[in-house]
Design a protein around this motif. Structure first.
Motif, mmCIF file in Angstrom:
data_model
loop_
_atom_site.group_PDB
_atom_site.id
_atom_site.type_symbol
_atom_site.label_atom_id
_atom_site.label_comp_id
_atom_site.label_asym_id
_atom_site.label_seq_id
_atom_site.Cartn_x
_atom_site.Cartn_y
_atom_site.Cartn_z
ATOM 1 N N ILE A 14 0.156 -1.242 -0.167
ATOM 2 C CA ILE A 14 0.241 0.351 -0.067
ATOM 3 C C ILE A 14 1.167 1.025 -0.486
ATOM 4 O O ILE A 14 1.785 1.475 1.111
ATOM 5 C CB ILE A 14 -0.887 -0.067 1.299
ATOM 6 C CG1 ILE A 14 -2.224 -0.976 1.061
ATOM 7 C CG2 ILE A 14 -1.364 1.193 1.507
ATOM 8 C CD1 ILE A 14 -2.847 -0.651 0.815
ATOM 9 N N ARG A 18 -0.933 8.194 -3.805
ATOM 10 C CA ARG A 18 -1.815 7.379 -4.865
ATOM 11 C C ARG A 18 -3.134 7.618 -5.060
ATOM 12 O O ARG A 18 -3.817 7.647 -4.213
ATOM 13 C CB ARG A 18 -1.417 6.173 -5.358
ATOM 14 C CG ARG A 18 0.059 5.751 -4.716
ATOM 15 C CD ARG A 18 0.859 5.258 -6.374
ATOM 16 N NE ARG A 18 1.771 4.678 -5.775
ATOM 17 C CZ ARG A 18 3.275 5.091 -6.047
ATOM 18 N NH1 ARG A 18 3.239 6.383 -7.189
ATOM 19 N NH2 ARG A 18 4.246 4.779 -6.183
ATOM 20 N N GLU A 20 -7.799 7.531 -5.709
ATOM 21 C CA GLU A 20 -8.359 6.699 -5.661
ATOM 22 C C GLU A 20 -8.079 5.427 -5.941
ATOM 23 O O GLU A 20 -8.503 4.405 -5.339
ATOM 24 C CB GLU A 20 -9.794 6.989 -4.938
ATOM 25 C CG GLU A 20 -10.927 6.317 -4.645
ATOM 26 C CD GLU A 20 -12.021 6.683 -4.263
ATOM 27 O OE1 GLU A 20 -12.852 6.276 -4.264
ATOM 28 O OE2 GLU A 20 -12.326 7.942 -4.026
ATOM 29 N N THR A 23 -5.339 3.373 -5.289
ATOM 30 C CA THR A 23 -5.175 2.787 -3.966
ATOM 31 C C THR A 23 -5.880 1.179 -3.489
ATOM 32 O O THR A 23 -5.846 0.206 -3.409
ATOM 33 C CB THR A 23 -5.807 4.081 -3.442
ATOM 34 O OG1 THR A 23 -4.431 5.108 -3.258
ATOM 35 C CG2 THR A 23 -5.612 3.093 -1.227
ATOM 36 N N LEU A 65 -8.133 3.491 5.497
ATOM 37 C CA LEU A 65 -6.967 4.384 4.326
ATOM 38 C C LEU A 65 -7.969 5.872 4.486
ATOM 39 O O LEU A 65 -8.851 5.769 4.421
ATOM 40 C CB LEU A 65 -6.613 4.500 3.192
ATOM 41 C CG LEU A 65 -5.651 3.168 3.010
ATOM 42 C CD1 LEU A 65 -6.570 2.041 2.174
ATOM 43 C CD2 LEU A 65 -4.517 3.647 2.227
ATOM 44 N N ASN A 72 -5.899 11.547 -3.154
ATOM 45 C CA ASN A 72 -4.984 10.534 -2.818
ATOM 46 C C ASN A 72 -4.573 9.888 -0.823
ATOM 47 O O ASN A 72 -5.090 11.207 -0.532
ATOM 48 C CB ASN A 72 -3.350 11.391 -3.657
ATOM 49 C CG ASN A 72 -3.171 12.294 -4.673
ATOM 50 O OD1 ASN A 72 -4.096 10.953 -5.402
ATOM 51 N ND2 ASN A 72 -3.112 13.353 -4.864
ATOM 52 N N ALA A 73 -4.177 8.580 -1.284
ATOM 53 C CA ALA A 73 -4.348 8.248 -0.008
ATOM 54 C C ALA A 73 -3.284 8.833 0.802
ATOM 55 O O ALA A 73 -1.361 8.870 -0.264
ATOM 56 C CB ALA A 73 -4.153 6.910 -0.145
#
Length: 173
Positions: A14, A18, A20, A23, A65, A72-73
């Motif tokens: 992970i 990045r 969605e 992810t 997350l 983005n994460a």
């Protein structure tokens, strides 16, 4: 399953930062994924953003997350597996995060030169320079230490670079 925490970029499989869709694909490798959309709400007359949250995993390994305003994460919180006999190991710099008593884990991180910030009688701790946050908060039966609090950390947060910067600025005299 072996998971290595890799702050500030995520953990094995992970990657923070990045988008969605990417992810979700990465998270599906660990089990089903559910997404709760964020929203802008008013709190005390001020706008407050509730982030989009993604929960993933299976019976032995779960994590959540959050996504930033760009989608983005930006954080991932890993939870201690509920079964003591689980075959999931979550490590950081060779330390087993969920099988090492919390006080020994923090002492070892400090001995390696990492700054530790403790809160609420050691129920919560963070290593801001590592962008790691730890919690012993538990809503279920867990092994306890001498003071009756959870013996092990129940979750660990890995955050993107800069996550603790604002908190550091507000805590300075």
């Amino acid at each position: 399953m072996d998971i290595e925490l890799q702050p500030p970029t995520g953990f094995t499989g992970i990657a923070l930062g990045r988008p969605e869709e990417e992810t979700v694909r990465a998270a599906e490798r660990f089990g089903p994924v559910s997404v709760s959309r964020g929203a802008l709400v008013q709190v005390g007359g001020e706008p407050f953003r509730i982030p989009t949250k993604m929960v993933a995993g299976g019976p032995e390994f779960n994590f959540a997350l959050t996504l930033d305003e760009s989608g983005n994460a930006d954080t991932v919180e890993v939870w201690r597996p509920p079964d003591p006999g689980h075959d999931v190991t979550v490590t950081f710099e060779g330390l087993d995060v969920f099988r090492t008593p919390w006080s020994k884990l923090l002492a070892e991180l400090e001995s390696r030169g990492h700054r530790i910030v403790r809160e609420d009688g050691d129920l919560f701790a963070s290593a801001p320079d590592l962008t790691l946050g730890f919690s012993r908060d538990a809503a279920h039966e867990v092994p306890e230490d001498a003071d009756g609090s959870p013996l092990y950390f129940e979750s660990v947060l890995v955050a993107a670079a800069g996550y603790y910067d604002e908190a550091d600025e507000t805590s300075e005299p």
